[in-house]
Design an enzyme around this catalytic site. Structure first.
Site, PDB file in Angstrom:
ATOM      1  N   ASP A  22      33.369  -7.952   6.644  1.00  0.00           N
ATOM      2  CA  ASP A  22      33.923  -8.094   8.042  1.00  0.00           C
ATOM      3  C   ASP A  22      35.438  -7.339   8.156  1.00  0.00           C
ATOM      4  OD1 ASP A  22      34.758  -8.585  10.615  1.00  0.00           O
ATOM      5  OD2 ASP A  22      33.284 -10.215  10.671  1.00  0.00           O
ATOM      6  N   GLU A 117      39.000 -20.638   7.782  1.00  0.00           N
ATOM      7  CA  GLU A 117      38.129 -19.679   8.439  1.00  0.00           C
ATOM      8  C   GLU A 117      37.058 -20.589   8.765  1.00  0.00           C
ATOM      9  OE1 GLU A 117      35.322 -18.189   9.621  1.00  0.00           O
ATOM     10  OE2 GLU A 117      34.955 -16.501   8.241  1.00  0.00           O
ATOM     11  N   GLU A 126      28.589 -24.621  14.123  1.00  0.00           N
ATOM     12  CA  GLU A 126      28.444 -25.227  12.865  1.00  0.00           C
ATOM     13  C   GLU A 126      29.539 -26.351  12.747  1.00  0.00           C
ATOM     14  OE1 GLU A 126      29.371 -22.160  10.083  1.00  0.00           O
ATOM     15  OE2 GLU A 126      27.774 -21.004  10.483  1.00  0.00           O
ATOM     16  N   HIS A 269      31.130  -9.824  12.531  1.00  0.00           N
ATOM     17  CA  HIS A 269      29.696 -10.257  12.289  1.00  0.00           C
ATOM     18  C   HIS A 269      29.717 -11.534  13.245  1.00  0.00           C
ATOM     19  CE1 HIS A 269      32.302 -13.444  10.026  1.00  0.00           C
ATOM     20  NE2 HIS A 269      31.049 -14.139  10.117  1.00  0.00           N
TER      21      HIS A 269
END
Length: 346
Positions: A22, A117, A126, A269
């Protein structure tokens, strides 16, 4: 999804291949760190969820004295190899541990910088930001830096040609009856897909702005918005598009590096998160027409790593409009004209 399942999922090498390929993601972190080498010179850095260790390597190359690369999954073993491959073992310490179980060595009181990240689909999926907040509260010195340091969630009404227009002509065959059933089957959750900037019906409004130095997990339990926006072009209103931006620290007075997953930016992504309208709620709209909606993101009570996203269609005549508002409703036209007259008088 429990923690063990979550960390096991990140042992899939193909997931990391997608992230490493990415380019907007990679370039944003690399440029944000290396262009701020003065911030990293001789500093102690904590990389939360280090994965393959590439962000830790950026920090070491920017001059960090020590980097603690904390990775809970078995991918930590790969990070050790990658760090060794780049001759940075003396600087980067890879620790396979949940950040919640990690402890700094007795000789280190606090870290100067935290990099991570942590972003998921629509930013919060998440729930990794909770772990970053934990690390900030426990390990970051007063005045320390977060990379990134702010994030914002945006939302805009949009067209969704991949789910609607494509089925008008499949090799000369109309298939909207099939498409309607397909959309109904997939309507229980938002779609993660890419739309073009030409599919946006508005430039987007901020649903939530997050300061990584201040935010708490409780602030993220529920985020809601009720808004009216004027349509910027004629088109088909078929859903809401959600994306996010992240900004990194800088000494540059002209502003730092901003990483965006907007349809107007290079594709990532993360793509975009689309809340698709039911077929009977879609409509053709014209420039200046107001669209009113409500949107709620709320943690799933059975899985804190996931969110339930609910959209409501509102009556634009009953929702308070921003001031000034560019829509074509008479009250907004008159209000805007009145405000303009007051500015001239002043």
């Amino acid at each position: 999804m429990g923690d063990s399942q979550y960390f096991q999922a990140y042992e899939d090498l193909e997931i990391h291949e997608i992230m490493l390929r990415d380019r907007p993601r990679q370039e944003a972190y690399c440029n944000a760190i290396t262009s701020n080498a003065a911030m990293f010179k001789d500093k102690v850095v904590l990389d939360v969820g280090a994965g393959t260790g590439i962000l830790s390597i950026f920090c070491a190359r920017a001059g960090a004295k020590t980097v603690y690369a904390v990775e809970a999954s078995n991918l930590a073993a790969i990070a050790v190899d990658v760090v060794r491959e780049n001759s940075l073992t003396p600087i980067i310490k890879v620790i396979q541990q949940r950040i919640e179980d990690f402890e700094l060595p007795p000789t280190i009181d606090k870290v100067d910088i935290i990099v991570s990240e942590w972003m998921g689909f629509y930013l919060l999926h998440e729930g990794m930001l909770d772990s970053v907040i934990f690390a900030r509260n426990k390990f970051l010195r007063p005045g320390g830096r977060m990379f990134p340091e702010t994030a914002a969630i945006y939302v805009a009404p949009c067209s969704v040609p991949a789910l609607f227009d494509y089925w008008d002509n499949v090799d000369g065959v109309k298939m909207q009856s099939f498409a309607q059933l397909l959309r109904a089957k997939r309507s229980s959750k938002p779609e993660i897909l890419t739309i073009g900037k030409e599919d946006l019906l508005h430039e987007g409004i901020v649903m939530s702005w997050i300061d990584l130095h201040e935010v708490s997990p409780e602030d993220l339990d529920e985020i809601s918005l009720k808004e009216v926006v004027p349509v910027r072009r004629d088109g088909s209103y078929q859903g809401l598009c959600i994306w996010f931006d992240c900004q990194f620290p800088t000494h540059d007075p002209d502003g730092g590096i901003v990483f965006s997953t907007s349809p107007k930016s290079p594709q990532t992504h993360w793509k975009q998160c689309i809340v698709v309208l039911p077929s009977n709620a879609c409509e053709d709209v014209t420039k200046g027409e107001p669209i009113a909606f409500g949107l709620v993101m709320k943690r799933n009570p059975n899985d804190r790593r996931k969110y339930n996203i609910e959209m409501s269609l509102l009556d634009s005549a009953e929702v308070e409009h921003p001031l000034p508002c560019d829509c074509i409703m008479t009250k907004c036209i008159l209000t805007k004209a009145h405000l303009a007259t007051m500015e001239v008088d002043n």
